[in-house]
Design an enzyme around this catalytic site. Structure first.
Site, PDB file in Angstrom:
ATOM      1  CB  CYS A 113      -0.985   0.135   1.275  1.00 33.18           C
ATOM      2  SG  CYS A 113      -1.851   1.266   1.420  1.00 33.18           S
ATOM      3  CB  CYS A 170      -0.741   2.432   4.061  1.00 32.16           C
ATOM      4  SG  CYS A 170      -2.209   1.469   3.481  1.00 32.16           S
ATOM      5  CG  ASP A 171       3.101   1.355   4.452  1.00 30.57           C
ATOM      6  OD1 ASP A 171       2.553   1.821   5.401  1.00 30.57           O
ATOM      7  OD2 ASP A 171       2.805  -0.025   4.307  1.00 30.57           O
TER       8      ASP A 171
END
Ligand code: NAP
Length: 313
Positions: free
Chosen positions: A136, A139-140
């Protein structure tokens, strides 16, 4: 342990699940929706969605799901942040069990549990998961500002992840196992216009390299297996497709060879009467939010008609 009785239970909280919930609620089925362990579903990982009608400026995946959920709550859908871990579809009413062992007796079930990211399956990927290996970018990606990263895959997900990362990172390598991309042309065009994205064609990951601090590089092998090479990256984003979330239905419903729930004809009927499926869990072809939402509407309509014709005595 609690036990409760319900007309309609919906499993999953992506575009399919919440659209089914809107329709089911408006049809008077008083649906209970279990959000599962990824509220909003996979789409919440997508940074920008430009192909969902009704959003002329586009919207983030999370924003889209927040809106759909708000709409469902307006119709008094009951939504629980819980996971169903066991089902018994052998007789109606069906039994569903939460992680905590609570039982829900359901006259009908709509399954919209979606799909999850597929992993490469190599040992080093497991070792460095959460230490530089991710599925992701939204997300990261933040952790790799001004760093070099690699994205694996050549579909819409991989290309979208690469595009997102290209605005944060110094350089993005896109590792593609064939000499063509699977992604849609609009996405390919945007990708090709980015100067800091380099496509490494016809290569696959052999090993993710790293140390105690996390990922330091990626060893690649040419798809024909003739040569290997290493690139220096601190993050590896795996985006090679999905697998349907059907583990708990394996002995209960007919699935295809890839694990997708088989639905009958143009309907959302599964192999068990009173159990319906919609969204990516039964769609190995289109996998679009708008298609999932449409199939959620179909499942709720099928379910409402079924309950009218087959009341539990
Ligand atoms: P996908 O279309 O199935 O593409 C998977 C990619 O990963 C392909 O390039 C595939 O290569 C590659 N791959 C598969 N296994 C691999 C392995 N073991 N090693 C290396 N590469 C591997 O999956 P997706 O990109 O997740 O897309 C899934 C669906 O969601 C599609 O229908 C897509 O259109 C949709 N989607 C849409 C959007 C959007 O519209 N905004 C965004 C994301 C996803 P091959 O081509 O050689 O098989």
């Amino acid at each position: 342990m609690n036990k409760e009785e319900r007309k309609c239970v919906i499993l999953g909280s992506g575009p399919a699940g919440y659209t089914a919930a809107i329709y089911a609620s408006r049809a008077g089925l008083e649906p209970l929706l279990f959000e599962g362990n990824a509220p909003g579903g996979q789409i919440t990982m997508t940074e920008q969605i430009d192909n969902f009608p009704g959003y002329p400026q586009g919207i983030s995946g999370q924003g889209l799901m927040d809106d759909i959920k708000q709409q469902a709550l307006r119709f008094n859908v009951e939504s629980r942040a819980k996971l169903i871990t066991k089902v018994d579809f052998s007789k109606r009413p069906f039994s569903l069990f939460t992680e905590e062992g609570d039982e829900i007796s359901a006259q009908s079930v709509i399954i919209s549990t979606g799909a999850s990211a597929r992993w490469l399956g190599i040992e080093s990927e497991r070792k460095f998961r959460g230490m530089g290996v991710s599925t992701c970018a939204t997300c990261d990606g933040f952790f790799y500002r001004k760093k070099d990263v690699a994205v694996i895959g050549g579909g819409d997900t991989a290309c979208s992840e690469a595009l997102y990362l290209s605005s944060l990172c110094n350089k993005v390598y896109l590792v593609v196992r064939r000499n063509v991309l699977r992604a849609t042309k609009a996405v390919q065009d945007m990708l090709m216009a980015k100067e800091n994205i380099e496509i490494i064609w016809e290569h696959k990951p052999l090993e993710i390299l790293g140390d105690n601090s996390g990922v330091t590089g990626l060893k690649l092998i040419s798809s024909k297996g003739e040569e290997t090479k290493e690139i220096s990256v601190l993050g590896v984003f795996v985006a090679i497709g999905n697998i349907p979330n059907t583990e708990i239905f394996k002995s209960q419903l007919e699935l295809d060879a890839d694990g997708y729930i088989i639905t009958k004809g143009k309907s959302s009927y599964t192999s068990v009467e009173g159990v319906f499926a919609c969204g990516d869990v039964q769609d190995s072809t289109y996998k679009q939010a708008i298609v999932a939402a449409g199939s959620g509407a179909k499942a709720a309509i099928d379910c409402e008609r079924f309950l009218t014709e087959n009341p539990v005595k």
